[in-house]
Scaffold this active site. Structure first.
Site, short mmCIF file in Angstrom:
data_model
loop_
_atom_site.label_atom_id
_atom_site.label_comp_id
_atom_site.label_asym_id
_atom_site.label_seq_id
_atom_site.Cartn_x
_atom_site.Cartn_y
_atom_site.Cartn_z
N HIS A 196 -1.82 93.22 -23.31
CA HIS A 196 -1.02 92.91 -24.50
C HIS A 196 0.40 92.47 -24.10
O HIS A 196 1.38 93.14 -24.43
CB HIS A 196 -0.96 94.10 -25.46
CG HIS A 196 -0.58 93.70 -26.86
ND1 HIS A 196 -1.07 94.34 -27.98
CD2 HIS A 196 0.26 92.74 -27.33
CE1 HIS A 196 -0.54 93.77 -29.06
NE2 HIS A 196 0.26 92.80 -28.70
N ARG A 225 -5.05 90.26 -32.58
CA ARG A 225 -5.29 91.70 -32.63
C ARG A 225 -6.75 91.95 -32.28
O ARG A 225 -7.64 91.19 -32.69
CB ARG A 225 -5.03 92.25 -34.04
CG ARG A 225 -3.56 92.38 -34.41
CD ARG A 225 -2.85 93.48 -33.59
NE ARG A 225 -1.48 93.67 -33.99
CZ ARG A 225 -0.42 93.11 -33.39
NH1 ARG A 225 -0.59 92.32 -32.37
NH2 ARG A 225 0.80 93.36 -33.82
N GLU A 229 -6.33 99.81 -27.90
CA GLU A 229 -5.38 99.72 -26.78
C GLU A 229 -4.73 101.07 -26.49
O GLU A 229 -4.46 101.81 -27.43
CB GLU A 229 -4.30 98.67 -27.11
CG GLU A 229 -4.91 97.29 -27.24
CD GLU A 229 -3.91 96.25 -27.72
OE1 GLU A 229 -2.70 96.53 -27.77
OE2 GLU A 229 -4.36 95.15 -28.06
C1 8YV Z 1 4.36 93.43 -29.30
C2 8YV Z 1 3.07 92.02 -31.00
O1 8YV Z 1 3.27 94.04 -28.72
O2 8YV Z 1 4.75 91.03 -32.32
C3 8YV Z 1 3.66 91.56 -32.30
O3 8YV Z 1 2.98 91.72 -33.33
O4 8YV Z 1 1.93 92.25 -30.90
C4 8YV Z 1 3.95 92.10 -29.81
O5 8YV Z 1 4.84 91.10 -29.74
C5 8YV Z 1 5.03 94.53 -30.05
O6 8YV Z 1 5.07 94.48 -31.42
C6 8YV Z 1 6.37 94.88 -29.41
O7 8YV Z 1 6.86 96.05 -29.88
#
Ligand code: 8YV
Length: 328
Positions: free
Chosen positions: A289, A242, A271
């Site tokens: 991302h 993150r 982002e």
């Molecule tokens: C995706 C992510 O961006 O799983 C996570 O925490 O950062 C990613 O895999 C996202 O959550 C998909 O909706």
């Protein structure tokens, strides 16, 4: 599911989507459930006032999440199903206080995210992105051979956060004969890797620091200026976790002044906004991302999120809970 393999779409007033949703999650959900999504702008308050009390389960994902105010406007909320491993956009303290269950999608994305980390390490140190741009710009013919890069094989790599994803990254790096060290909140029992007592101590002893922690309040700016300085002018930062874990202003400043060797970044502080100054730096690789963004993994994530939803509606239990729901 029907005998012919079709899924019956269930209409429910108890479900609320807080988007925007990842496309596969959206389409897989739409095959099974008809539900409402939280409108943006002034209509949001109106919707919450009128329908907030009907909602029992929220569906969300890494970006939007669910904050304490939204939860407060949903007095009968019992579970939050997140499509993603990271639940940092969900206020877990607020959920816990109310006994609201929260699920995520662990494991199914670890390999894909670890592959992304390896891609960033290779692209940044071996300058593969810059080399590709060199050929496309016609510079090979005009300027001659491309300059040297840095070997990845045999390097010292530090993993900040040796969880499921961090471990998958370490496993891959062993194939590159890298010496691996890590820092975690707690030492991992039985780990074959060297433990560093702090992020700074880890950074000081490695060539590449890979951030693979969660993004909760406890890791905010864990990679601060001092950690980046400890990594130094010959050191590289890779972040697939993150943006909040890294002091991005300090990162940009050190890259600008040569205080850091380079960076491979899949995640950012705000982002989809990326500091424009990074665009012109050839020692930096920037991804939008895409850590888990393969068709197979995004489908596996969506199906696991939906299993959590199905299970909760059927039995009141979540399959992969981060916070178990309190029975009522
Ligand atoms: C995706 C992510 O961006 O799983 C996570 O925490 O950062 C990613 O895999 C996202 O959550 C998909 O909706």
């Amino acid at each position: 599911m029907g005998e012919d393999g079709t899924v019956t779409v269930q209409k429910s007033n108890e479900l609320l989507g807080i988007g925007p949703f990842e496309p596969t999650f959206k389409s897989e959900l739409a095959k099974r459930y008809e539900f409402r999504t939280l409108p943006a702008g002034p209509a949001r308050t109106e919707f919450l006032t009128e329908h907030g009390a009907e909602i029992r389960v929220v569906l969300t994902s890494g970006g939007p999440g669910a904050d304490a105010d939204t939860m407060a406007a949903l007095p009968n909320l019992q579970a939050i199903v997140n499509n993603g491993a990271g639940v940092d956009a969900i206020d877990l303290d607020a959920a816990k206080r109310r006994g609201i269950g929260v699920s995520n999608t662990p494991d199914v994305l670890s390999d894909t995210v670890a592959d992304t980390a390896l891609g960033l390490i290779l692209m940044t140190l071996r300058r593969f992105g810059a080399a590709d741009r060199y050929v496309r710009a016609g510079r090979w013919a005009t300027d001659g051979p491309f300059g040297y890069a840095r070997d990845v094989s045999g390097l010292q790599v530090g993993i900040l956060g040796l969880g499921r994803i961090g471990s998958a990254i370490a496993t891959r790096l062993r194939g590159f004969d890298c010496a691996i060290a890590y820092h975690n909140r707690h030492r991992v029992d039985g780990s074959p890797y060297r433990y560093a007592e702090s992020a700074a101590e880890l950074a000081e002893s490695v060539d590449v620091l890979v951030v693979a922690t969660t993004g909760d309040g406890g890791t905010h700016h864990l990679v601060d200026r001092a950690v980046l300085q400890a990594l130094g002018p010959d050191g590289y930062l890779v972040n697939i976790a993150r943006g909040s874990v890294v002091d991005q202003d300090a990162l940009v400043e050190l890259l600008r002044g040569g205080g850091l060797g380079g960076a491979g970044l899949d995640v950012f502080a705000d982002e989809p906004h990326v500091p424009a100054e990074l665009f012109t730096m050839d020692n930096v690789v920037l991804f939008p991302h895409i850590g888990s963004a393969t068709a197979r993994t995004r489908k596996a994530m969506a199906l696991l999120a939906i299993r959590n939803l199905d299970s909760y509606l059927r039995s009141g239990e979540l399959v992969t809970p981060v916070l178990p729901p309190v029975r009522r």
